[in-house]
Enzyme design. Structure first.
Site, PDB file in Angstrom:
ATOM      1  N   ILE A  97       0.855  -1.198   0.000  1.00  0.00           N
ATOM      2  CA  ILE A  97       0.000   0.000   0.000  1.00  0.00           C
ATOM      3  C   ILE A  97       0.887   1.243   0.000  1.00  0.00           C
ATOM      4  CG2 ILE A  97      -1.782   1.292   1.253  1.00  0.00           C
ATOM      5  CD1 ILE A  97      -2.817  -1.389   2.371  1.00  0.00           C
ATOM      6  N   SER A 137      -0.594  -9.968   8.299  1.00  0.00           N
ATOM      7  CA  SER A 137      -1.044 -11.353   8.155  1.00  0.00           C
ATOM      8  C   SER A 137      -1.430 -12.002   9.492  1.00  0.00           C
ATOM      9  CB  SER A 137       0.015 -12.207   7.436  1.00  0.00           C
ATOM     10  OG  SER A 137       0.056 -13.512   7.882  1.00  0.00           O
ATOM     11  N   SER A 179      -7.165  -2.446  10.703  1.00  0.00           N
ATOM     12  CA  SER A 179      -7.599  -3.603   9.912  1.00  0.00           C
ATOM     13  C   SER A 179      -9.004  -4.049  10.313  1.00  0.00           C
ATOM     14  CB  SER A 179      -6.608  -4.742  10.168  1.00  0.00           C
ATOM     15  OG  SER A 179      -7.189  -5.982   9.879  1.00  0.00           O
ATOM     16  N   SER A 180      -9.728  -4.566   9.326  1.00  0.00           N
ATOM     17  CA  SER A 180     -11.067  -5.121   9.573  1.00  0.00           C
ATOM     18  C   SER A 180     -11.014  -6.293  10.554  1.00  0.00           C
ATOM     19  CB  SER A 180     -11.666  -5.608   8.258  1.00  0.00           C
ATOM     20  OG  SER A 180     -10.814  -6.586   7.688  1.00  0.00           O
ATOM     21  N   TYR A 193      -2.603 -10.592  15.540  1.00  0.00           N
ATOM     22  CA  TYR A 193      -2.574  -9.474  14.580  1.00  0.00           C
ATOM     23  C   TYR A 193      -3.722  -8.504  14.879  1.00  0.00           C
ATOM     24  CZ  TYR A 193      -3.107  -6.905  10.182  1.00  0.00           C
ATOM     25  OH  TYR A 193      -3.254  -5.901   9.239  1.00  0.00           O
ATOM     26  N   ASN A 218      -9.311  -6.149   3.423  1.00  0.00           N
ATOM     27  CA  ASN A 218      -8.693  -6.919   2.311  1.00  0.00           C
ATOM     28  C   ASN A 218      -8.325  -6.097   1.082  1.00  0.00           C
ATOM     29  OD1 ASN A 218     -10.330  -8.978   3.958  1.00  0.00           O
ATOM     30  ND2 ASN A 218      -8.923 -10.220   2.734  1.00  0.00           N
ATOM     31  N   ARG A 226     -15.378 -11.842   1.831  1.00  0.00           N
ATOM     32  CA  ARG A 226     -14.597 -10.672   2.218  1.00  0.00           C
ATOM     33  C   ARG A 226     -15.044  -9.461   1.412  1.00  0.00           C
ATOM     34  NH1 ARG A 226     -13.715 -13.812   5.490  1.00  0.00           N
ATOM     35  NH2 ARG A 226     -11.762 -14.699   6.264  1.00  0.00           N
TER      36      ARG A 226
HETATM   37  P1  NAD Z   1       3.263  -4.683   3.546  1.00  0.00           P
HETATM   38  O1  NAD Z   1       3.812  -5.783   4.378  1.00  0.00           O
HETATM   39  O2  NAD Z   1       3.408  -4.760   2.080  1.00  0.00           O
HETATM   40  O3  NAD Z   1       3.849  -3.281   4.041  1.00  0.00           O
HETATM   41  C1  NAD Z   1       4.272  -3.075   5.378  1.00  0.00           C
HETATM   42  C2  NAD Z   1       5.678  -2.534   5.351  1.00  0.00           C
HETATM   43  O4  NAD Z   1       6.110  -2.333   6.697  1.00  0.00           O
HETATM   44  C3  NAD Z   1       6.687  -3.476   4.685  1.00  0.00           C
HETATM   45  O5  NAD Z   1       7.408  -2.778   3.702  1.00  0.00           O
HETATM   46  C4  NAD Z   1       7.600  -3.905   5.836  1.00  0.00           C
HETATM   47  O6  NAD Z   1       8.937  -4.124   5.407  1.00  0.00           O
HETATM   48  C5  NAD Z   1       7.472  -2.718   6.767  1.00  0.00           C
HETATM   49  N1  NAD Z   1       7.794  -3.024   8.165  1.00  0.00           N
HETATM   50  C6  NAD Z   1       7.471  -4.129   8.899  1.00  0.00           C
HETATM   51  N2  NAD Z   1       7.980  -4.022  10.130  1.00  0.00           N
HETATM   52  C7  NAD Z   1       8.631  -2.826  10.191  1.00  0.00           C
HETATM   53  C8  NAD Z   1       9.369  -2.143  11.203  1.00  0.00           C
HETATM   54  N3  NAD Z   1       9.556  -2.677  12.427  1.00  0.00           N
HETATM   55  N4  NAD Z   1       9.895  -0.937  10.907  1.00  0.00           N
HETATM   56  C9  NAD Z   1       9.740  -0.386   9.666  1.00  0.00           C
HETATM   57  N5  NAD Z   1       9.073  -0.986   8.670  1.00  0.00           N
HETATM   58  C10 NAD Z   1       8.512  -2.189   8.941  1.00  0.00           C
HETATM   59  O7  NAD Z   1       1.712  -4.543   3.956  1.00  0.00           O
HETATM   60  P2  NAD Z   1       0.561  -3.673   3.287  1.00  0.00           P
HETATM   61  O8  NAD Z   1      -0.420  -4.632   2.721  1.00  0.00           O
HETATM   62  O9  NAD Z   1       1.124  -2.599   2.443  1.00  0.00           O
HETATM   63  O10 NAD Z   1      -0.103  -3.053   4.587  1.00  0.00           O
HETATM   64  C11 NAD Z   1       0.125  -1.714   5.010  1.00  0.00           C
HETATM   65  C12 NAD Z   1      -0.665  -1.477   6.295  1.00  0.00           C
HETATM   66  O11 NAD Z   1      -2.060  -1.718   6.083  1.00  0.00           O
HETATM   67  C13 NAD Z   1      -0.259  -2.391   7.450  1.00  0.00           C
HETATM   68  O12 NAD Z   1      -0.333  -1.640   8.636  1.00  0.00           O
HETATM   69  C14 NAD Z   1      -1.321  -3.471   7.455  1.00  0.00           C
HETATM   70  O13 NAD Z   1      -1.472  -4.039   8.742  1.00  0.00           O
HETATM   71  C15 NAD Z   1      -2.532  -2.653   7.027  1.00  0.00           C
HETATM   72  N6  NAD Z   1      -3.584  -3.463   6.415  1.00  0.00           N
HETATM   73  C16 NAD Z   1      -3.376  -4.031   5.184  1.00  0.00           C
HETATM   74  C17 NAD Z   1      -4.385  -4.789   4.624  1.00  0.00           C
HETATM   75  C18 NAD Z   1      -4.219  -5.437   3.265  1.00  0.00           C
HETATM   76  O14 NAD Z   1      -5.153  -6.117   2.838  1.00  0.00           O
HETATM   77  N7  NAD Z   1      -3.105  -5.277   2.568  1.00  0.00           N
HETATM   78  C19 NAD Z   1      -5.606  -4.985   5.294  1.00  0.00           C
HETATM   79  C20 NAD Z   1      -5.752  -4.410   6.552  1.00  0.00           C
HETATM   80  C21 NAD Z   1      -4.750  -3.634   7.096  1.00  0.00           C
END
Ligand code: NAD
Length: 353
Positions: free
Chosen positions: A29, A100, A139-140, A176, A205, A244
């Protein structure tokens, strides 16, 4: 991913020449958020420890315009790295997390440390840097299972699924989800105690190009696309009737930018971000099979996984009212764009092997 012209016109003023910090900006994202911010004229400062990403995408962008994009390779648990990243910024878009549900079950303490304590460190650094607003990814999964799931007698398995509203009591079912709820509570408390402006966006999602497809913890859309493009059967955990609210990444990006731009008071609210429509996992597998040109490949079924909720559907009235958010694009368009990306990656990998 492209944002609609009218939205870009609305966001140009608030973001042109603005200094924005993005945590987790090398991730899925984050990369799309940064594309949009750079397109709007912002200067972006990124912190990421690359634990779940690479510099492939950001590296190319930095080469194009190093004066507009700065990358700090560090953890959000490291106060010094955070201070360096946030210097001069007036908005933080906090996306860094260990994602995850299954990964969090395997590594609960790491999930909690990064997602809960990491959010506290980000808030504290924002306070030290005089940042005015924080938009934090939740997150949902915080909702857990809806109390009134569909009736067992319903042949389609669909029944009546009540959309989750922000007024509903959260009921996390995994480390999570618990860590995300703790992050939300921290954002709200920091807003109330220290006069910051902020919101937690409960993403449902999210999917789109560049989402990681490689790991055992890959999300369902990239996992299905990767299998089908290899001519393999996608694996469904459970009976496939679980559903979802799949959200194209453009909608998640739009929500982050709208939350960073609104002149309305944000005092730590948690806000659902989704399409407000439900797709079963079996329907999703069929859509991706069709888009991949493999409509005859049937899924393989395995046991349902611990921590997975049965149905997830959002009420997005609050996002509409508070952020003027509307979901972008159709499910079919977004699946086609996503599969096209994985097909390109798959073909390039084939040529180089
Ligand atoms: P992603 O894993 O692609 O991106 C997360 C990034 O955080 C990664 O680049 C990872 O290297 C970095 N990271 C992890 N631990 C770290 C740390 N200690 N310090 C610095 N960087 C760190 O995930 P995403 O899908 O892009 O999700 C982005 C956000 O949205 C997250 O907070 C996730 O929980 C939330 N989210 C995503 C979804 C989805 O469906 N993708 C759904 C609900 C919530």
């Amino acid at each position: 991913m492209k944002l609609p012209v009218d939205l870009v016109a609305r966001l140009k003023g608030p973001y042109d020449a603005r200094k924005v910090c993005v945590t987790g900006g090398a991730g899925f994202i984050g990369g799309h958020v940064i594309d949009a911010l750079c397109g709007l004229g912002s200067t972006v400062s990124v912190i990421d420890d690359l634990s779940n990403s690479t510099l492939d995408h950001l590296g190319e962008m930095i080469e194009l315009d190093p004066s507009r994009l700065r990358f700090i390779h560090g953890s959000i648990l490291d106060e010094r790295a955070l201070d360096e990243t946030m210097r001069g910024c007036d908005l933080v878009i906090h996306l860094a997390a260990v994602g995850s549900v299954p990964r969090s079950i395997a590594e609960p303490q790491r999930s909690m440390a990064v997602n809960a304590m990491g959010t506290v460190r980000v808030l504290e650094a924002a306070r030290r840097a005089g940042v005015r607003r924080i938009v934090s990814a939740s997150s949902s999964s915080v909702y857990g299972d809806t109390p009134n799931a569909p009736s067992a007698g319903d042949a389609s398995g669909a029944g009546i699924v009540t959309p989750r509203s922000e007024t509903q009591l959260p009921a996390p079912m995994s480390p999570y989800a618990a860590s995300k709820l703790a992050g939300e509570a921290a954002v709200r408390s920091w807003c109330l105690c220290y006069g910051m402006q902020g919101a937690s966006l409960r993403f449902f999602n999210v999917f789109g190009p560049r989402q990681s497809a490689d790991s055992a913890y890959a999300a369902v859309v990239p996992a299905f696309a990767a299998s089908l493009l290899r001519g393999q059967s996608p694996v469904i955990f459970g009976d496939g009737q679980q559903s979802r609210d799949f959200t194209p990444v453009a909608s998640a990006v739009a929500a982050c930018l709208l939350a960073g731009a609104t002149t309305r008071e944000l005092c730590g609210q948690a806000i659902n971000i989704a399409r407000g429509e439900r797709t079963t996992i079996l329907e999703l597998a069929q859509m991706i099979a069709l888009a991949s040109g493999a409509p005859s490949i049937q899924p393989t079924f395995r046991d349902a996984r611990a921590g997975d909720v049965r149905h997830s559907l959002a009420n997005i009235a609050m996002a509409r009212a508070l952020l003027d958010y509307t979901p972008l694009g159709t499910m079919n368009e977004a699946i086609a764009e996503t599969v096209a990306f994985y097909r390109h990656t798959h073909n390039s990998a084939g040529q180089h092997s």
